[in-house]
Write a protein that holds these residues in place. Structure first.
Motif, PDB file in Angstrom:
ATOM      1  N   HIS A 144      -2.747  12.205  -1.949  1.00 54.06           N
ATOM      2  CA  HIS A 144      -2.310  11.005  -2.677  1.00 54.06           C
ATOM      3  C   HIS A 144      -3.402   9.949  -2.784  1.00 54.06           C
ATOM      4  N   ASP A 145      -4.560  10.179  -2.184  1.00 47.27           N
ATOM      5  CA  ASP A 145      -5.661   9.205  -2.240  1.00 47.27           C
ATOM      6  C   ASP A 145      -6.798   9.673  -3.128  1.00 47.27           C
ATOM      7  N   TYR A 166      -7.834  -2.478   6.496  1.00 48.05           N
ATOM      8  CA  TYR A 166      -7.375  -2.119   5.145  1.00 48.05           C
ATOM      9  C   TYR A 166      -6.947  -3.398   4.433  1.00 48.05           C
ATOM     10  N   ARG A 185      -0.995  10.187  -8.118  1.00 40.01           N
ATOM     11  CA  ARG A 185       0.327   9.662  -7.788  1.00 40.01           C
ATOM     12  C   ARG A 185       1.271   9.676  -8.978  1.00 40.01           C
ATOM     13  N   ARG A 222       1.570  13.794  10.886  1.00 41.88           N
ATOM     14  CA  ARG A 222       0.270  13.528  10.283  1.00 41.88           C
ATOM     15  C   ARG A 222      -0.044  12.091  10.697  1.00 41.88           C
ATOM     16  N   HIS A 251      -2.145   0.309  12.047  1.00 41.73           N
ATOM     17  CA  HIS A 251      -1.797  -1.035  11.569  1.00 41.73           C
ATOM     18  C   HIS A 251      -0.325  -1.111  11.197  1.00 41.73           C
ATOM     19  N   ASP A 266       0.852  -1.185   0.000  1.00 48.36           N
ATOM     20  CA  ASP A 266       0.000   0.000   0.000  1.00 48.36           C
ATOM     21  C   ASP A 266       0.895   1.244   0.000  1.00 48.36           C
ATOM     22  N   PHE A 271     -10.802  -1.637   1.743  1.00 52.30           N
ATOM     23  CA  PHE A 271     -10.349  -1.863   0.366  1.00 52.30           C
ATOM     24  C   PHE A 271     -11.177  -2.963  -0.315  1.00 52.30           C
ATOM     25  N   ARG A 288      -6.733   6.232  -7.010  1.00 49.85           N
ATOM     26  CA  ARG A 288      -5.761   7.012  -6.245  1.00 49.85           C
ATOM     27  C   ARG A 288      -4.507   7.306  -7.080  1.00 49.85           C
ATOM     28  N   TYR A 310       2.189   2.616   3.344  1.00 48.71           N
ATOM     29  CA  TYR A 310       1.267   2.628   4.495  1.00 48.71           C
ATOM     30  C   TYR A 310       1.200   1.246   5.150  1.00 48.71           C
ATOM     31  N   GLU A 335      -5.733  12.259  10.360  1.00 48.84           N
ATOM     32  CA  GLU A 335      -6.586  11.900   9.225  1.00 48.84           C
ATOM     33  C   GLU A 335      -7.786  11.146   9.789  1.00 48.84           C
ATOM     34  N   ASP A 337      -2.143   8.838  10.399  1.00 50.91           N
ATOM     35  CA  ASP A 337      -2.973   8.113   9.446  1.00 50.91           C
ATOM     36  C   ASP A 337      -4.204   7.517  10.144  1.00 50.91           C
ATOM     37  N   VAL A 338      -5.353   7.622   9.513  1.00 50.66           N
ATOM     38  CA  VAL A 338      -6.624   7.038  10.000  1.00 50.66           C
ATOM     39  C   VAL A 338      -6.711   6.887  11.534  1.00 50.66           C
TER      40      VAL A 338
HETATM   41  C1  NOJ Z   1      -4.919   6.590   4.513  1.00 53.78           C
HETATM   42  C2  NOJ Z   1      -3.770   6.790   3.587  1.00 53.78           C
HETATM   43  O1  NOJ Z   1      -3.777   8.119   3.147  1.00 53.78           O
HETATM   44  C3  NOJ Z   1      -3.942   5.775   2.473  1.00 53.78           C
HETATM   45  O2  NOJ Z   1      -3.064   6.022   1.407  1.00 53.78           O
HETATM   46  C4  NOJ Z   1      -3.777   4.412   3.063  1.00 53.78           C
HETATM   47  O3  NOJ Z   1      -4.045   3.438   2.096  1.00 53.78           O
HETATM   48  C5  NOJ Z   1      -4.733   4.196   4.249  1.00 53.78           C
HETATM   49  N1  NOJ Z   1      -4.772   5.317   5.128  1.00 53.78           N
HETATM   50  C6  NOJ Z   1      -4.315   3.003   5.063  1.00 53.78           C
HETATM   51  O4  NOJ Z   1      -3.117   3.265   5.727  1.00 53.78           O
END
Ligand code: NOJ
Length: 551
Positions: free
Chosen positions: A323-324, A160, A413, A194, A100, A57, A141, A409, A60, A249, A196-197
């Motif tokens: 980036h998403d 994920y 990128r 930052r 994770h 990923d 996903f 996404r 990530y 996030e 993540d989730v």
């Molecule tokens: C959010 C990230 O921006 C994304 O790119 C990633 O796939 C998921 N979190 C899981 O880490």
């Protein structure tokens, strides 16, 4: 001192500049571009993950929080980058993925090998008595959120990808390990984090199915646990460090929770990313659909969040791209006829708003989605899963491809376009992801004759110079207008009216008398409108934005 006058630039290192000639961007590539980054005037650079990772990923899925992926460079490269940006007064914000780890991470491997200590690092559960999975939760996903745990009769939770195992934050040892990670990067001189989730870390210990009518996501999103653990994270790591900036996030969050995360007296975070404004081109909530955006819904979200966060005393991150996400020009502007106008209008809509603006690499030169012709061009794991799901649901391969092309996404990128050379000045060899064919949209070209790059530079400068923009209050304007998003900022007797036409046709807006005597501070056409002749009614041209200042 408030951080509200800062602007953050997001660099996706894998796609910024390849210095080693292997087709993959790296930290030394970013280092080469420090003077360009500084020329934007930004205050901080957020770097997407560059840690050791199998890259399922794109980083990530972290296999080692303390080491840098050899493809990305070395710790010395990182420190050089921090120092080089620091010379311009620019801080580095790193990406902390704490929900994770990769299944290749030592913790997961030792858990698999049978060490109980590490088994307690994850959510491992037995199947239901009838043999079905522990819960019916779906991975974000696609597919089930549970996979078999080695050769055991257990399953592990992954919200994920199957290779991203959720960490059990209930275990104090896990939390202590993660605090250590954050403190390690803090000791390397970073000035921002930052996360993540972050709002899905608080699953309950008893994992259960949603009852009929209950939203499954609420079982693990924005729970009370999240707030408790974010406060603890704050206390144990970044809290109280002057100048350190944090952004969480937040997946499917609410205004109320975002206020709680970001009110200074909560001692949780400085600001949050929320995504509701980027779901207005989903067909009945379904991301994998290709429908035009709903302007009134977009405007409603932008307005409600700005008003709601302000009322609660919180703070938000303002952004269109990352980036998403597919490029915002493709979603809300016109990448063909009005690329420069729509790029600059979108920029004004957030940079003049209340919150911290983020610029995602390439946005400042008006990059658009690539025109790929086949699924083979896409690398992203989520895009391929979505394609298969859509075909399984009965869409033809062409239909499924169209949908993926609109939402993938990978749209954002694609390699940064520095010049018009074969690989866009990103690399000397074929990049890991095919560059978009629009070679004319480059930094070189924008520097020479573009309107977008200078416009961004000016917006950044204005935020630095004007407390009205950094600190002013926010009030909606022309709430019912069908094609214009408008708002008023106010600070110590000064007012700024911001108008943004989201369509490719002229449209009129009624102005209150006080603005008719104001002066145009920002506009994105060569000849700004003349307010003296407007007579209370301003006609905005296609994708025109105008900001009127009243002193
Ligand atoms: C959010 C990230 O921006 C994304 O790119 C990633 O796939 C998921 N979190 C899981 O880490």
């Amino acid at each position: 001192m408030s951080f509200h006058d800062q602007v953050i630039y997001q660099v996706y290192p894998k796609s910024y500049r390849d210095s080693s000639g292997n087709g993959v961007g790296d930290l030394r590539g970013v280092l080469e571009k420090v003077p360009y980054i500084a020329s934007l005037g930004v205050d901080m650079v957020w770097l997407n993950p560059f840690y050791v990772s199998p890259q399922n990923d794109n980083g990530y899925d972290i296999a080692d929080y303390y080491r840098i992926d050899p493809d990305m460079g070395t710790m010395e490269d990182f420190q050089e980058l921090v120092a080089a940006l620091g010379e311009y007064g620019i801080g580095v914000m790193v990406d902390m993925v704490l929900n994770h780890v990769s299944t290749e991470h030592e913790w997961f491997q030792r858990a698999l090998a049978g060490e109980q200590k590490y088994r307690d690092y994850f959510y491992l559960r037995l199947a239901q008595p009838d043999g079905s999975l522990p819960t019916t939760w779906e991975s974000k996903f696609g597919g089930p959120a549970w996979s078999p745990f080695g050769g055991t009769d257990l399953y592990y939770l992954h919200l994920y990808d199957t290779t991203q195992a959720d960490l059990n934050w209930h275990n104090p040892q896990v939390r202590a390990e993660l605090h250590r990670v954050v403190n390690f990067w803090k000791s390397k001189g970073v000035r921002g984090f930052r996360f993540d989730v972050l709002n899905v870390i608080g699953k309950s210990e008893v994992l259960r199915n949603a009852t009929p009518g209950e939203n499954e996501k609420l079982l693990y999103t924005d729970t009370e646990q999240v707030h408790t653990w974010v406060k603890e994270l704050n206390q144990q790591t970044f809290g109280g460090t002057p100048g350190l900036l944090t952004v969480g996030e937040m997946s499917s969050t609410t205004i109320e929770n975002s206020v709680r995360y970001t009110r200074p007296d909560s001692r949780e975070l400085d600001m949050v990313f929320s995504f509701h404004h980027l779901k207005v081109d989903y067909d009945r909530g379904e991301k994998w659909s290709d429908v035009p955006f709903d302007f009134m819904a977009l405007k409603g979200v932008l307005t409600d969040w700005s008003v709601g966060i302000q009322a609660g005393g919180g703070w938000q991150a303002l952004f269109w791209n990352n980036h998403d996400q597919p490029r915002a020009i493709n979603r809300f502007g016109d990448p063909g006829l009005y690329r420069e106008e729509s790029a600059t209008m979108l920029a004004a809509a957030i940079h003049l708003g209340r919150g911290t603006p983020y610029i995602y690499q390439g946005e400042e030169i008006g990059m658009i989605d690539p025109a790929y012709e086949s699924m083979d061009d896409y690398v992203d794991i989520e895009s391929h899963k979505a394609y298969r799901t859509l075909v399984d649901r009965g869409l033809s391969s062409e239909q499924a491809f169209r949908v993926v092309a609109s939402k993938s996404r990978d749209n954002s990128r694609t390699p940064m376009q520095w010049d018009a050379s074969e690989f866009a000045g990103f690399s000397e060899v074929q990049p890991w992801l095919r560059p978009t064919s629009q070679a004319l949209m480059s930094v070189e070209r924008q520097e020479a004759e573009g309107k977008i790059l200078p416009f961004y530079r000016r917006l950044v400068e204005l935020r630095h110079q004007m407390p009205l923009i950094a600190e002013g209050s926010y009030e909606p304007f022309a709430r019912e207008h069908q094609s214009v998003y408008g708002f008023i900022r106010e600070y110590q007797g000064q007012k700024l009216l911001v108008l943004c036409n989201f369509y490719g046709a002229d449209t009129a807006v009624e102005l209150a008398a006080e603005f008719a005597v104001g002066k145009v501070l920002v506009c994105n056409y060569k000849n700004c409108p003349d307010l003296t002749t407007a007579e209370g009614r301003l006609t905005l041209r296609p994708y025109e934005t105008v900001a009127v200042l009243v002193d």
